[in-house]
Write a protein that holds these residues in place. Structure first.
Motif, PDB file in Angstrom:
ATOM      1  N   TRP A 118      11.992  47.089  35.691  1.00  0.00           N
ATOM      2  CA  TRP A 118      10.724  47.710  36.372  1.00  0.00           C
ATOM      3  C   TRP A 118       9.945  48.340  35.049  1.00  0.00           C
ATOM      4  O   TRP A 118       8.578  48.234  35.336  1.00  0.00           O
ATOM      5  CB  TRP A 118      11.390  49.761  37.076  1.00  0.00           C
ATOM      6  CG  TRP A 118       9.964  49.984  37.328  1.00  0.00           C
ATOM      7  CD1 TRP A 118       9.635  50.453  38.322  1.00  0.00           C
ATOM      8  CD2 TRP A 118      10.087  51.417  36.445  1.00  0.00           C
ATOM      9  NE1 TRP A 118       8.829  51.258  38.387  1.00  0.00           N
ATOM     10  CE2 TRP A 118       8.752  52.249  37.337  1.00  0.00           C
ATOM     11  CE3 TRP A 118      10.437  51.705  35.025  1.00  0.00           C
ATOM     12  CZ2 TRP A 118       8.853  52.833  36.551  1.00  0.00           C
ATOM     13  CZ3 TRP A 118       9.273  52.708  34.515  1.00  0.00           C
ATOM     14  CH2 TRP A 118       8.740  53.649  36.033  1.00  0.00           C
ATOM     15  N   ILE A 119      10.475  48.692  33.852  1.00  0.00           N
ATOM     16  CA  ILE A 119       9.957  48.751  32.795  1.00  0.00           C
ATOM     17  C   ILE A 119       9.441  47.285  32.344  1.00  0.00           C
ATOM     18  O   ILE A 119       7.535  48.113  32.437  1.00  0.00           O
ATOM     19  CB  ILE A 119      10.609  49.152  31.690  1.00  0.00           C
ATOM     20  CG1 ILE A 119      11.854  50.400  31.561  1.00  0.00           C
ATOM     21  CG2 ILE A 119      10.077  49.331  30.661  1.00  0.00           C
ATOM     22  CD1 ILE A 119      12.442  50.660  30.907  1.00  0.00           C
ATOM     23  N   GLN A 120       9.290  46.685  32.556  1.00  0.00           N
ATOM     24  CA  GLN A 120       8.785  45.676  31.967  1.00  0.00           C
ATOM     25  C   GLN A 120       7.345  44.703  33.375  1.00  0.00           C
ATOM     26  O   GLN A 120       6.424  44.753  32.319  1.00  0.00           O
ATOM     27  CB  GLN A 120       9.680  43.982  32.075  1.00  0.00           C
ATOM     28  CG  GLN A 120       8.968  42.573  32.289  1.00  0.00           C
ATOM     29  CD  GLN A 120      10.113  41.977  32.621  1.00  0.00           C
ATOM     30  OE1 GLN A 120      10.751  41.658  32.099  1.00  0.00           O
ATOM     31  NE2 GLN A 120       8.975  40.478  32.772  1.00  0.00           N
ATOM     32  N   THR A 121       7.446  45.585  34.108  1.00  0.00           N
ATOM     33  CA  THR A 121       6.683  45.570  35.711  1.00  0.00           C
ATOM     34  C   THR A 121       5.787  46.565  35.212  1.00  0.00           C
ATOM     35  O   THR A 121       4.398  46.161  34.964  1.00  0.00           O
ATOM     36  CB  THR A 121       6.832  45.472  36.381  1.00  0.00           C
ATOM     37  OG1 THR A 121       8.311  44.361  36.809  1.00  0.00           O
ATOM     38  CG2 THR A 121       6.415  44.910  37.760  1.00  0.00           C
ATOM     39  N   HIS A 122       6.199  47.311  34.594  1.00  0.00           N
ATOM     40  CA  HIS A 122       5.397  48.222  34.773  1.00  0.00           C
ATOM     41  C   HIS A 122       4.175  48.283  33.040  1.00  0.00           C
ATOM     42  O   HIS A 122       2.951  48.319  33.280  1.00  0.00           O
ATOM     43  CB  HIS A 122       5.761  49.575  34.309  1.00  0.00           C
ATOM     44  CG  HIS A 122       5.246  51.149  33.079  1.00  0.00           C
ATOM     45  ND1 HIS A 122       4.295  51.893  34.081  1.00  0.00           N
ATOM     46  CD2 HIS A 122       4.862  51.121  32.329  1.00  0.00           C
ATOM     47  CE1 HIS A 122       3.836  52.239  33.109  1.00  0.00           C
ATOM     48  NE2 HIS A 122       4.026  52.277  31.561  1.00  0.00           N
ATOM     49  N   HIS A 123       4.981  47.395  32.520  1.00  0.00           N
ATOM     50  CA  HIS A 123       4.058  47.095  31.204  1.00  0.00           C
ATOM     51  C   HIS A 123       2.838  45.897  31.213  1.00  0.00           C
ATOM     52  O   HIS A 123       1.969  45.691  31.394  1.00  0.00           O
ATOM     53  CB  HIS A 123       4.673  46.668  29.714  1.00  0.00           C
ATOM     54  CG  HIS A 123       4.923  47.912  29.309  1.00  0.00           C
ATOM     55  ND1 HIS A 123       4.677  49.173  28.655  1.00  0.00           N
ATOM     56  CD2 HIS A 123       6.504  48.496  28.771  1.00  0.00           C
ATOM     57  CE1 HIS A 123       5.685  49.585  27.762  1.00  0.00           C
ATOM     58  NE2 HIS A 123       6.722  49.296  28.343  1.00  0.00           N
ATOM     59  N   GLU A 124       3.530  44.966  32.042  1.00  0.00           N
ATOM     60  CA  GLU A 124       2.700  44.060  32.823  1.00  0.00           C
ATOM     61  C   GLU A 124       1.439  44.347  33.701  1.00  0.00           C
ATOM     62  O   GLU A 124       0.581  44.056  33.621  1.00  0.00           O
ATOM     63  CB  GLU A 124       3.338  43.346  33.355  1.00  0.00           C
ATOM     64  CG  GLU A 124       4.520  42.518  33.069  1.00  0.00           C
ATOM     65  CD  GLU A 124       6.072  41.526  33.179  1.00  0.00           C
ATOM     66  OE1 GLU A 124       6.405  40.204  32.864  1.00  0.00           O
ATOM     67  OE2 GLU A 124       5.862  41.881  34.302  1.00  0.00           O
ATOM     68  N   TYR A 125       1.746  45.459  34.075  1.00  0.00           N
ATOM     69  CA  TYR A 125       0.127  46.100  35.012  1.00  0.00           C
ATOM     70  C   TYR A 125      -0.404  46.678  34.089  1.00  0.00           C
ATOM     71  O   TYR A 125      -1.214  47.103  34.646  1.00  0.00           O
ATOM     72  CB  TYR A 125       1.213  47.347  35.762  1.00  0.00           C
ATOM     73  CG  TYR A 125       0.041  47.846  37.451  1.00  0.00           C
ATOM     74  CD1 TYR A 125      -0.665  46.666  38.342  1.00  0.00           C
ATOM     75  CD2 TYR A 125      -0.346  48.820  36.770  1.00  0.00           C
ATOM     76  CE1 TYR A 125      -1.678  47.683  38.580  1.00  0.00           C
ATOM     77  CE2 TYR A 125      -1.151  49.288  37.471  1.00  0.00           C
ATOM     78  CZ  TYR A 125      -1.440  48.724  38.352  1.00  0.00           C
ATOM     79  OH  TYR A 125      -2.717  49.112  39.018  1.00  0.00           O
ATOM     80  N   GLN A 126       0.242  47.887  33.321  1.00  0.00           N
ATOM     81  CA  GLN A 126      -0.656  48.553  31.960  1.00  0.00           C
ATOM     82  C   GLN A 126      -1.550  47.172  31.624  1.00  0.00           C
ATOM     83  O   GLN A 126      -2.793  47.415  30.844  1.00  0.00           O
ATOM     84  CB  GLN A 126       0.064  49.484  31.202  1.00  0.00           C
ATOM     85  CG  GLN A 126       1.061  50.177  32.267  1.00  0.00           C
ATOM     86  CD  GLN A 126      -0.362  51.004  32.839  1.00  0.00           C
ATOM     87  OE1 GLN A 126      -1.085  51.794  32.253  1.00  0.00           O
ATOM     88  NE2 GLN A 126       0.458  51.889  33.921  1.00  0.00           N
TER      89      GLN A 126
END
Length: 142
Positions: A118-126
């Motif tokens: 989730w954290i990794q995906t958050h950064h990738e989305y940002q």
């Protein structure tokens, strides 16, 4: 296309294993924007274009969550995911989650890996890596 044990019939799975599966599914569905009843089942079928788009974006070291990571990245890239029912008969000799204390370590590791995804995906989305937001909970992270 993702197979779902929970849309079909599940036979022979212990109460403990059902609780673990339901817990991980619930956590997945709280964290990510699309619903999968069974995000960890390995029955999957992808179009070649989806795999070619997703594979370069895989980052998670936890092999037990690769199916979930592929689904999250594919959804974020704009692909649709459809669940279909499958029949499932549990093999009592399966050691995917060992019993006792070692089993708790496996479950804890998978839980932490899901949070990390989730954290990794958050950064990738940002960073603009996805066409649509694959996250359900999207508060800012430092």
């Amino acid at each position: 296309i993702v197979g779902s044990r929970y849309m079909g019939r599940v036979q022979g799975k212990s109460f403990f294993r059902r609780i673990l599966s339901k817990g991980m599914s619930t956590m997945f569905n709280l964290l990510f924007a699309f619903k999968l009843l069974d995000p960890q089942v390995s029955f999957r079928m992808y179009k070649k274009v989806v795999i070619k788009s997703v594979l370069p974006k895989l980052r998670l070291n936890h092999d037990g969550l690769k199916c979930s990571e592929i689904a999250v990245k594919a959804y974020g890239l704009g692909y649709d995911i459809v669940e279909v029912p499958i029949e499932y008969s549990h093999n009592s000799d399966s050691r995917a989650v060992p019993s006792g204390l070692k089993g708790l370590y496996v479950v804890a590791g998978a839980t932490l890996a899901l949070v990390y995804l989730w954290i990794q995906t958050h950064h990738e989305y940002q960073a603009g890596m996805f066409k649509r937001n694959p996250l359900r909970l999207g508060f800012p992270l430092a």
